[in-house]
Design a protein around this motif. Structure first.
Motif, PDB file in Angstrom:
ATOM      1  N   PRO A   1     -39.238 -54.742 -38.574  1.00  0.00           N
ATOM      2  CA  PRO A   1     -38.170 -54.473 -39.545  1.00  0.00           C
ATOM      3  C   PRO A   1     -38.356 -55.333 -40.799  1.00  0.00           C
ATOM      4  N   PHE A   2     -38.981 -54.754 -41.799  1.00  0.00           N
ATOM      5  CA  PHE A   2     -39.219 -55.415 -43.081  1.00  0.00           C
ATOM      6  C   PHE A   2     -38.797 -54.462 -44.200  1.00  0.00           C
ATOM      7  N   PHE A   3     -38.790 -54.965 -45.429  1.00  0.00           N
ATOM      8  CA  PHE A   3     -38.587 -54.108 -46.584  1.00  0.00           C
ATOM      9  C   PHE A   3     -39.347 -54.708 -47.762  1.00  0.00           C
ATOM     10  N   ARG A   4     -39.670 -53.854 -48.715  1.00  0.00           N
ATOM     11  CA  ARG A   4     -40.453 -54.316 -49.867  1.00  0.00           C
ATOM     12  C   ARG A   4     -39.600 -54.386 -51.111  1.00  0.00           C
ATOM     13  N   ILE A   5     -39.770 -55.487 -51.816  1.00  0.00           N
ATOM     14  CA  ILE A   5     -39.158 -55.659 -53.134  1.00  0.00           C
ATOM     15  C   ILE A   5     -40.271 -55.865 -54.152  1.00  0.00           C
ATOM     16  N   SER A   6     -40.230 -55.121 -55.238  1.00  0.00           N
ATOM     17  CA  SER A   6     -41.116 -55.381 -56.365  1.00  0.00           C
ATOM     18  C   SER A   6     -40.400 -56.318 -57.329  1.00  0.00           C
ATOM     19  N   TYR A   7     -41.045 -57.445 -57.628  1.00  0.00           N
ATOM     20  CA  TYR A   7     -40.432 -58.366 -58.591  1.00  0.00           C
ATOM     21  C   TYR A   7     -41.031 -58.209 -59.994  1.00  0.00           C
ATOM     22  N   ALA A   8     -41.534 -57.006 -60.254  1.00  0.00           N
ATOM     23  CA  ALA A   8     -42.051 -56.688 -61.586  1.00  0.00           C
ATOM     24  C   ALA A   8     -40.919 -56.197 -62.482  1.00  0.00           C
ATOM     25  N   THR A   9     -39.907 -57.031 -62.614  1.00  0.00           N
ATOM     26  CA  THR A   9     -38.788 -56.748 -63.510  1.00  0.00           C
ATOM     27  C   THR A   9     -38.227 -58.085 -63.975  1.00  0.00           C
TER      28      THR A   9
END
Length: 404
Positions: free
Chosen positions: A376-384
């Protein structure tokens, strides 16, 4: 009446819509409907394409460089790619061992379509980029998933790979730095993997290096063909200008590899898309031959964002997040959330439930880990921006605290 069920080929059932695109689209639709939504799904830099690259494209248009080019890329761009591989990666390719395609995705797709026979197996470490398994299936192959454990920064070992190798193994895909985790293989780890594969002469390796220039701290990037040169004639080294140069929309990817494979990929490309955009190729040439000082400045900004996001997520009840060494993603675990319930009594059973809960309750769009083959994981893009990321992490923290 026409039966539309007979129109669509059966092979299309093998393909799932891109989860990252779906999240981005849903977030955009919710925003358009007036809802306050923060989208953290898109895998592209928020920085603009550097001016010298944009100006090269403008000049190409003015100079009439708007016609067909060679199917596999202009000679000038291919020469620049050969130089790039030599300078950055210590890998020597000839012009006829290089291809330019419509993004790195087409490079990978063409390679698999040109090489896989029915029943061939492709070993894919998980968490994986969402398109790898679907591409393999569409080409008639069988994806063989090998788990990269969180305890090893989501990376696989040579022993993990060895246990999955069979007589049917055709390819192994290595993506470093990784999408979705940002984890990167060290020189020693690549040597270990490469030395194992020396003994399996019929296995080929895709080295997906698209994030090679987005690395942090003291990490040093190496490509597999550089580390184990005896494997070079069995490696397809894949790269592109999308990530490092903030050129996602320009759609230019490239690769170096065995001449026979590159030739087959060019043949397939000639009957599908033909050449990549002539204007985009001119821009990519300027990217590869131009100044790169901006990269360190942008990486510094990415690193600051990474550190802030990792710290804030690790302060959220039920979440834990490793600090990645490359790319612009974090891949936090939500294992401490599983089994908890929302205010309306719904149980959070997996990453899809949690991602849906974040979007519904706080207006934060992330990509569930099931899309990348690891829960149980999730992805966050920190390209903001820093401000958007800080607000998003505050909302995530609040969402976690509201669960019972």
């Amino acid at each position: 009446m026409t039966n539309m069920n007979t129109l669509i080929a059966e092979r299309m059932s093998l393909i799932k819509p891109s989860p990252t695109m779906a999240v981005t689209k849903l977030a955009a639709e919710m925003k358009a409907a007036g809802k306050d939504v923060i989208g953290l799904g898109a895998g592209e830099p928020d920085f603009d394409t550097p001016d010298h690259i944009k100006n090269a494209a403008i000049e190409a248009i003015k100079n009439g460089e708007t016609k067909y080019t060679a199917v596999d890329g202009t000679p000038a761009l291919k020469k620049a790619i050969v130089k790039k591989f030599s300078k950055d990666n210590n890998i020597e390719y000839k012009i006829d061992e290089v291809i330019v395609s419509v993004g790195g995705k087409q490079v990978l797709y063409n390679a698999l379509m040109c090489s896989i026979n029915p029943g061939d197996e492709v070993i894919i470490p998980a968490p994986y980029w969402v398109s790898y398994p679907d591409m393999v299936s569409l080409a008639g192959g069988t994806p063989i998933i090998v788990e990269g454990k969180e305890s090893n920064n989501f990376k696989v070992t040579s022993e993990d790979i060895k246990n999955k190798i069979s007589e049917k193994t055709k390819w192994i895909i290595i993506n470093s730095p990784s999408n979705p985790t940002g984890s990167s293989y060290t020189k020693n780890e690549l040597e270990d993997l490469g030395n194992l594969l020396l003994d399996f002469e019929n296995i080929f390796i895709m080295s997906d290096d698209i994030y090679e220039k987005i690395i942090y701290d003291d990490f040093k990037f190496f490509s597999l063909a550089e580390v184990v040169p005896r494997l070079k004639n069995r490696i397809l080294t894949v790269n592109g200008v999308s990530k490092a140069y903030a050129m996602t929309g320009w759609r230019i990817g490239y690769a170096g590899g065995p001449k026979a494979l590159i030739s087959a990929m060019a043949k397939l490309q000639s009957q599908s898309t033909s050449n990549p955009s002539s204007i985009s190729q001119a821009a990519a040439l300027a990217a590869l031959e131009g100044p790169e000082e901006f990269l360190s400045e942008r990486n510094d900004k990415f690193r600051i964002r990474r550190d802030m996001v990792v710290e804030m997520l690790n302060n959220c009840v039920g979440l834990s997040c490793l600090k990645p060494s490359g790319a612009f993603y974090v891949y936090p675990s939500c294992s401490g959330i599983i089994g908890k319930s929302t205010s309306n009594g719904k149980i959070i059973a997996n990453s899809i439930d949690f991602s849906s809960y974040l979007l519904e309750s706080e207006g934060v769009a992330v990509v569930p880990g099931s899309a990348f083959g690891a829960d149980p994981f999730f992805r966050i893009s920190y390209a903001t921006s820093d401000a958007i990321l800080e607000e998003a992490c505050k909302r995530i923290k609040n969402a976690c605290e509201q669960l019972n």
